[in-house]
Design a protein around this motif. Structure first.
Motif, PDB file in Angstrom:
ATOM      1  N   THR A  94       0.810  -1.215   0.000  1.00 13.41           N
ATOM      2  CA  THR A  94       0.000   0.000   0.000  1.00 13.41           C
ATOM      3  C   THR A  94       0.846   1.268   0.000  1.00 13.41           C
ATOM      4  O   THR A  94       0.578   2.207  -0.761  1.00 13.41           O
ATOM      5  N   TYR A  95       1.898   1.301   0.830  1.00 13.34           N
ATOM      6  CA  TYR A  95       2.567   2.557   1.105  1.00 13.34           C
ATOM      7  C   TYR A  95       3.903   2.776   0.400  1.00 13.34           C
ATOM      8  O   TYR A  95       4.315   3.923   0.217  1.00 13.34           O
ATOM      9  N   LEU A  96       4.609   1.710   0.000  1.00 10.63           N
ATOM     10  CA  LEU A  96       5.965   1.905  -0.508  1.00 10.63           C
ATOM     11  C   LEU A  96       5.988   2.727  -1.793  1.00 10.63           C
ATOM     12  O   LEU A  96       6.693   3.745  -1.873  1.00 10.63           O
ATOM     13  N   ALA A  97       5.249   2.312  -2.807  1.00 12.87           N
ATOM     14  CA  ALA A  97       5.278   3.024  -4.089  1.00 12.87           C
ATOM     15  C   ALA A  97       4.823   4.483  -3.973  1.00 12.87           C
ATOM     16  O   ALA A  97       5.500   5.381  -4.494  1.00 12.87           O
ATOM     17  N   PRO A  98       3.699   4.781  -3.303  1.00 11.43           N
ATOM     18  CA  PRO A  98       3.291   6.193  -3.200  1.00 11.43           C
ATOM     19  C   PRO A  98       4.322   7.088  -2.515  1.00 11.43           C
ATOM     20  O   PRO A  98       4.465   8.257  -2.873  1.00 11.43           O
ATOM     21  N   LEU A  99       5.040   6.542  -1.524  1.00  9.88           N
ATOM     22  CA  LEU A  99       6.020   7.353  -0.807  1.00  9.88           C
ATOM     23  C   LEU A  99       7.313   7.538  -1.594  1.00  9.88           C
ATOM     24  O   LEU A  99       8.131   8.393  -1.267  1.00  9.88           O
ATOM     25  N   ILE A 100       7.511   6.741  -2.642  1.00 14.57           N
ATOM     26  CA  ILE A 100       8.706   6.880  -3.490  1.00 14.57           C
ATOM     27  C   ILE A 100       8.427   7.802  -4.665  1.00 14.57           C
ATOM     28  O   ILE A 100       9.187   8.739  -4.945  1.00 14.57           O
ATOM     29  N   TYR A 101       7.324   7.544  -5.362  1.00 14.56           N
ATOM     30  CA  TYR A 101       7.077   8.201  -6.650  1.00 14.56           C
ATOM     31  C   TYR A 101       6.201   9.433  -6.477  1.00 14.56           C
ATOM     32  O   TYR A 101       5.041   9.332  -6.090  1.00 14.56           O
ATOM     33  N   GLY A 102       6.763  10.592  -6.783  1.00 13.32           N
ATOM     34  CA  GLY A 102       6.021  11.839  -6.682  1.00 13.32           C
ATOM     35  C   GLY A 102       5.317  12.207  -7.973  1.00 13.32           C
ATOM     36  O   GLY A 102       5.401  11.503  -8.985  1.00 13.32           O
ATOM     37  N   ASN A 103       4.655  13.333  -7.933  1.00 12.82           N
ATOM     38  CA  ASN A 103       3.890  13.820  -9.083  1.00 12.82           C
ATOM     39  C   ASN A 103       4.814  14.599 -10.021  1.00 12.82           C
ATOM     40  O   ASN A 103       4.628  15.789 -10.277  1.00 12.82           O
ATOM     41  N   THR A 104       5.826  13.899 -10.538  1.00 14.53           N
ATOM     42  CA  THR A 104       6.848  14.547 -11.356  1.00 14.53           C
ATOM     43  C   THR A 104       6.342  14.965 -12.730  1.00 14.53           C
ATOM     44  O   THR A 104       6.975  15.778 -13.399  1.00 14.53           O
ATOM     45  N   TRP A 134      11.164   3.398 -13.159  1.00 17.57           N
ATOM     46  CA  TRP A 134      11.203   2.705 -11.874  1.00 17.57           C
ATOM     47  C   TRP A 134       9.798   2.389 -11.382  1.00 17.57           C
ATOM     48  O   TRP A 134       9.528   1.313 -10.825  1.00 17.57           O
ATOM     49  N   ASN A 135       8.859   3.312 -11.629  1.00 18.85           N
ATOM     50  CA  ASN A 135       7.477   3.130 -11.187  1.00 18.85           C
ATOM     51  C   ASN A 135       6.784   2.011 -11.949  1.00 18.85           C
ATOM     52  O   ASN A 135       6.119   1.154 -11.358  1.00 18.85           O
ATOM     53  N   PHE A 136       6.952   2.013 -13.275  1.00 18.58           N
ATOM     54  CA  PHE A 136       6.238   1.031 -14.095  1.00 18.58           C
ATOM     55  C   PHE A 136       6.923  -0.333 -14.136  1.00 18.58           C
ATOM     56  O   PHE A 136       6.461  -1.236 -14.826  1.00 18.58           O
ATOM     57  N   THR A 137       8.016  -0.478 -13.413  1.00 18.05           N
ATOM     58  CA  THR A 137       8.647  -1.793 -13.270  1.00 18.05           C
ATOM     59  C   THR A 137       8.557  -2.216 -11.808  1.00 18.05           C
ATOM     60  O   THR A 137       7.665  -2.954 -11.410  1.00 18.05           O
ATOM     61  N   LEU A 246      13.462  19.364  -6.576  1.00 16.31           N
ATOM     62  CA  LEU A 246      12.060  19.709  -6.797  1.00 16.31           C
ATOM     63  C   LEU A 246      11.263  18.507  -7.291  1.00 16.31           C
ATOM     64  O   LEU A 246      10.164  18.218  -6.787  1.00 16.31           O
ATOM     65  N   GLN A 247      11.809  17.776  -8.249  1.00 19.90           N
ATOM     66  CA  GLN A 247      11.093  16.640  -8.829  1.00 19.90           C
ATOM     67  C   GLN A 247      10.903  15.511  -7.817  1.00 19.90           C
ATOM     68  O   GLN A 247       9.805  14.969  -7.682  1.00 19.90           O
ATOM     69  N   ILE A 248      11.964  15.123  -7.142  1.00 17.91           N
ATOM     70  CA  ILE A 248      11.861  14.007  -6.203  1.00 17.91           C
ATOM     71  C   ILE A 248      10.955  14.361  -5.028  1.00 17.91           C
ATOM     72  O   ILE A 248      10.310  13.485  -4.436  1.00 17.91           O
ATOM     73  N   SER A 249      10.845  15.659  -4.720  1.00 21.58           N
ATOM     74  CA  SER A 249      10.066  16.099  -3.560  1.00 21.58           C
ATOM     75  C   SER A 249       8.608  16.394  -3.874  1.00 21.58           C
ATOM     76  O   SER A 249       7.870  16.830  -2.972  1.00 21.58           O
ATOM     77  N   THR A 250       8.163  16.181  -5.090  1.00 24.51           N
ATOM     78  CA  THR A 250       6.760  16.443  -5.429  1.00 24.51           C
ATOM     79  C   THR A 250       5.832  15.515  -4.644  1.00 24.51           C
ATOM     80  O   THR A 250       6.233  14.417  -4.241  1.00 24.51           O
ATOM     81  N   PRO A 251       4.586  15.935  -4.419  1.00 24.57           N
ATOM     82  CA  PRO A 251       3.661  15.124  -3.614  1.00 24.57           C
ATOM     83  C   PRO A 251       3.265  13.819  -4.312  1.00 24.57           C
ATOM     84  O   PRO A 251       3.572  13.607  -5.484  1.00 24.57           O
ATOM     85  N   VAL A 252       2.585  12.968  -3.570  1.00 22.98           N
ATOM     86  CA  VAL A 252       2.174  11.657  -4.089  1.00 22.98           C
ATOM     87  C   VAL A 252       1.315  11.827  -5.325  1.00 22.98           C
ATOM     88  O   VAL A 252       0.391  12.645  -5.357  1.00 22.98           O
ATOM     89  N   ALA A 253       1.616  11.057  -6.357  1.00 25.45           N
ATOM     90  CA  ALA A 253       0.907  11.167  -7.629  1.00 25.45           C
ATOM     91  C   ALA A 253      -0.444  10.471  -7.572  1.00 25.45           C
ATOM     92  O   ALA A 253      -0.607   9.439  -6.901  1.00 25.45           O
ATOM     93  N   VAL A 254      -1.427  11.010  -8.294  1.00 28.74           N
ATOM     94  CA  VAL A 254      -2.734  10.379  -8.405  1.00 28.74           C
ATOM     95  C   VAL A 254      -2.612   8.998  -9.041  1.00 28.74           C
ATOM     96  O   VAL A 254      -3.402   8.091  -8.757  1.00 28.74           O
ATOM     97  N   THR A 255      -1.573   8.821  -9.866  1.00 33.99           N
ATOM     98  CA  THR A 255      -1.328   7.520 -10.486  1.00 33.99           C
ATOM     99  C   THR A 255      -1.184   6.425  -9.434  1.00 33.99           C
ATOM    100  O   THR A 255      -1.617   5.288  -9.648  1.00 33.99           O
ATOM    101  N   SER A 256      -0.600   6.744  -8.293  1.00 39.66           N
ATOM    102  CA  SER A 256      -0.439   5.761  -7.224  1.00 39.66           C
ATOM    103  C   SER A 256      -1.795   5.264  -6.726  1.00 39.66           C
ATOM    104  O   SER A 256      -1.969   4.080  -6.422  1.00 39.66           O
ATOM    105  N   TYR A 257      -2.764   6.183  -6.635  1.00 40.70           N
ATOM    106  CA  TYR A 257      -4.122   5.793  -6.234  1.00 40.70           C
ATOM    107  C   TYR A 257      -4.750   4.874  -7.275  1.00 40.70           C
ATOM    108  O   TYR A 257      -5.361   3.854  -6.939  1.00 40.70           O
TER     109      TYR A 257
END
Length: 293
Positions: A94-104, A134-137, A246-257
């Protein structure tokens, strides 16, 4: 005062466009997120990335260094986040991917462009591409509980990045009529992604907000610290370093949801992260930009 106005000029268009999407939904007007997202991710964003890379005047060596820094940054962030979740006994799926991948994409690309111009956009698409790969793999592998890690090979944005990198490396350019066409298609990406972000946030039903706020704050601290440390280690020039942070620090992406919903993870918990981290970014991004500019 000038710095405050500069930051507001950068941030305001981003949040105003997202607000349009939010109001659009609240007014009850139809907005087909699935169609718009597919249009952006399969056509417009790949064109944006390809043309941004092809026409960039950034030194290829600098882009290579940034690519390595982004890859290492996401690798370190993945390891540290996984350890933190294990310590707090929270569900990795549930939590690992959203906390890694931001809304870049929706947020990071326009912010980089508004803050640092075409050079910033050129750097930002590199970080975006590393994140997407990294996200799509690995990301999908975690959320789905296993399976193939080759999904990235079917993503047009990956091939847009590869082709753009090849054209940049070789100094090639497409014929002018084709370049104009690709640029027009690419120009759709930024406004449509920001409006869609507002639409998606308006439709989310957040859950467990206290935990979501705490994890969002942890994500912001880890992302800024790790990105800053990795960028400094690789001796990135100031604009590249700022874009990486800036990119790595963006908030959680809607894609994660959307991925959590698709693969059976706790989608409501992820929705809470999206809302909490996005609202937190309203205050955090201007502060971060004020430091980086």
């Amino acid at each position: 005062m000038n710095l405050v106005l500069t930051v507001l000029e950068i941030v305001a268009p981003v949040f105003l466009l997202a607000t349009i999407g939010y109001i659009w939904v609240r007014m009850g007007v139809e907005y087909k997120v699935e169609f718009v997202t597919r249009l952006a991710m399969t056509l417009s964003v790949p064109c944006l990335i390809f043309t941004a890379l092809m026409r960039t005047e950034i030194d290829p060596v600098a882009l290579t260094t940034l690519s390595l820094a982004a890859a290492v940054g996401y690798g370190v962030l993945t390891a540290v986040t996984a350890i933190a979740l294990w310590v707090f006994r929270l569900d990795m799926r549930t939590y690992l991917a959203p906390l890694i991948y931001g809304n870049t994409g929706n947020l990071g690309l326009p912010l980089a462009m508004f803050a640092f111009g075409e050079a910033g956009l050129g750097y930002a698409v590199i970080v975006f591409a590393i994140m997407a790969l990294w996200n799509f793999t690995f990301g999908i592998w975690v959320v789905s509980g296993g399976g193939s890690v080759l999904r990235a090979l079917r993503e047009p944005l990956l091939w847009g990045t590869i082709l753009g990198g090849i054209f940049l490396w070789q100094g090639w350019e497409t014929p002018r009529f084709l370049t104009n066409t690709l640029e027009l298609v690419g120009q759709i990406a930024i406004p449509i992604m920001l409006i869609t972000l507002g639409v998606a946030v308006a439709r989310l039903t957040p859950g467990r907000m206290v935990l979501a706020v705490g994890l969002s704050a942890l994500k912001l601290v880890l992302c800024v610290g790790i990105a800053w440390g990795v960028g400094t280690f690789f001796k990135l020039e100031p604009v590249a370093l700022a874009v990486l942070i800036l990119q790595i620090s963006t908030p959680v992406a809607v894609t994660s949801y959307l991925l959590a919903e698709k693969y059976g993870a706790d989608a409501q918990a992820v929705a809470g992260l999206v809302v909490a981290s996005t609202l937190m970014s309203v205050a955090a991004i201007p502060v971060l930009l004020a430091i980086l500019l």
